[in-house]
Design a protein around this motif. Sequence first.
Motif, PDB file in Angstrom:
ATOM      1  N   ASP A   3      41.714   1.563   6.875  1.00  0.00           N
ATOM      2  CA  ASP A   3      42.159   2.802   6.230  1.00  0.00           C
ATOM      3  C   ASP A   3      43.122   3.521   7.171  1.00  0.00           C
ATOM      4  O   ASP A   3      42.923   3.538   8.386  1.00  0.00           O
TER       5      ASP A   3
ATOM      6  N   THR B 296      40.250  -7.141   9.495  1.00  0.00           N
ATOM      7  CA  THR B 296      39.303  -6.365   8.681  1.00  0.00           C
ATOM      8  C   THR B 296      40.068  -5.385   7.803  1.00  0.00           C
ATOM      9  O   THR B 296      41.252  -5.129   8.006  1.00  0.00           O
ATOM     10  N   ARG B 297      39.384  -4.839   6.804  1.00  0.00           N
ATOM     11  CA  ARG B 297      39.978  -3.794   5.964  1.00  0.00           C
ATOM     12  C   ARG B 297      40.222  -2.554   6.826  1.00  0.00           C
ATOM     13  O   ARG B 297      39.389  -2.183   7.651  1.00  0.00           O
TER      14      ARG B 297
ATOM     15  N   ASP C  11      45.840  -5.668   7.537  1.00  0.00           N
ATOM     16  CA  ASP C  11      45.362  -5.497   6.166  1.00  0.00           C
ATOM     17  C   ASP C  11      46.568  -5.282   5.259  1.00  0.00           C
ATOM     18  O   ASP C  11      47.065  -4.167   5.107  1.00  0.00           O
TER      19      ASP C  11
ATOM     20  N   THR D  21      46.864  -5.130   2.184  1.00  0.00           N
ATOM     21  CA  THR D  21      46.666  -4.257   1.029  1.00  0.00           C
ATOM     22  C   THR D  21      47.067  -2.824   1.331  1.00  0.00           C
ATOM     23  O   THR D  21      47.246  -2.020   0.410  1.00  0.00           O
TER      24      THR D  21
END
Length: 468
Positions: free
Chosen positions: A333, A330-331, A359, A361
Amino acid sequence: MSLLDENRLFPADPSTRALAAALHATIRDLPIISPHGHTDPRWYAENAPFPDPAQLFVTPDHYVFRMLFSQGISLDALGVPHADGSRVETDGRRIWQIFAENYYLLRGTPSRMWLDHSFQEVFGLSKPFGPDTAEHYYDHISDCLARPEFRPRALFERFGIEVIATTDSPLDDLRWHRMIRDSGWPGRVITAYRPDAVVDPDNPAFAANVAKLGEIAGTDTTTWAGYLEAHRLRRAYFREFGATSSDHGHPTARTANLPQAEAAALFGRALAGRLGADEAELFRAQMLTEMARMSLDDGLVMQIHPGSHRNHSAPMMARFGPDKGFDIPTRTDYVAALKPMLDAVGLEPGLSVILFTLDETAYARELAPLAGVWPCLKLGPAWWFHDSAEGMRRFREMTTETAGFYNTVGFNDDTRAFCSIPARHDVARRVDSAFLATLVRSGRLAEDEAFEVAQDLTYRLVKKAYKL
């Protein structure tokens, strides 16, 4: 005939390839440090023969059976146990034949390279594996497994493993680790503290697990103070069996730093089963900060493995239980999520936190900048869905420019598949050699520095990071 290309994963350019091969030659036989993984300590304790090829290569390896399942092959047919321990298919030869007939599905995947490496380097097989050679492979591997040199301890030594860590719950009595220690065998098998079962209020057994934690630790875990003390005592017990790290597989990287009275009230509601999704996440977040505080006292290195939506299929979870290939990235943070913990203890001397991600990114945007300034943070290697050659290369490309090499921690294999350990480490060593050779040939790194960094990435950094 060989299943493996000697120059696999090296650059195509002849000059760069030659340098990558030269770098790899200096590190290929270095000892393996495996500080995070999921092999069964019982293997090393009892040193019993592995049952058969199917139970060695197919039924325990979710990388393998998830791919076959995605093409309509049932887990029952592959002998994967149900949640109650029962198995539908128990004939190893039948499972193996299905595996062989569908081996082509793994083309281009890291699993294919790991398996070919295991077949050739561990078992001396050189004919391509498939339906026509399935019986030969099964018989040959079975014959090998019956010999003393293919028992777990002998393979441990043959693989050049200097130390391996298993991952164990606070509720585990560590009986297998005790048996290993008492046996006199010199192989170094240590444990790591994985408290998920007693810090996740979404676990249906959370309250029962916390009660059992209290029984084992001899504290009153109906109180916040007693609950935290139980963790301290269990961490100390794990350290007696070599633990140098804790491991936290939370859905997110969120941390919190609540006043202790608020944390105690939140814990009380968790035990009573009265937390909604937001409060359950807040409790897990608070526990990451509490674990960081405990690390300041006992020195355990903290590993945070966030970002997996675990057991994505409710029916498969009900039938087969966890770790059956349905964990999905999942994304995630990190900048905002970690700030409460970092504000609380991030500048304290001695704290060491290793961050992982599913993730990609976040590599360049968040993780490399964080590790590039916070002294307590280090970046764990490309993990799980990204422990491929391409994933490892992307990790180096996206983190090195900001975090450098020395805010990373080498490689760990994170595997349940014992025979894949040397294969996975070989892939990592080849990818790093290729990356370093590219830096040299493009004028960004001196050649003598590349040979030094290769040693660091393979051996020195992981020993330092995990206090081994």
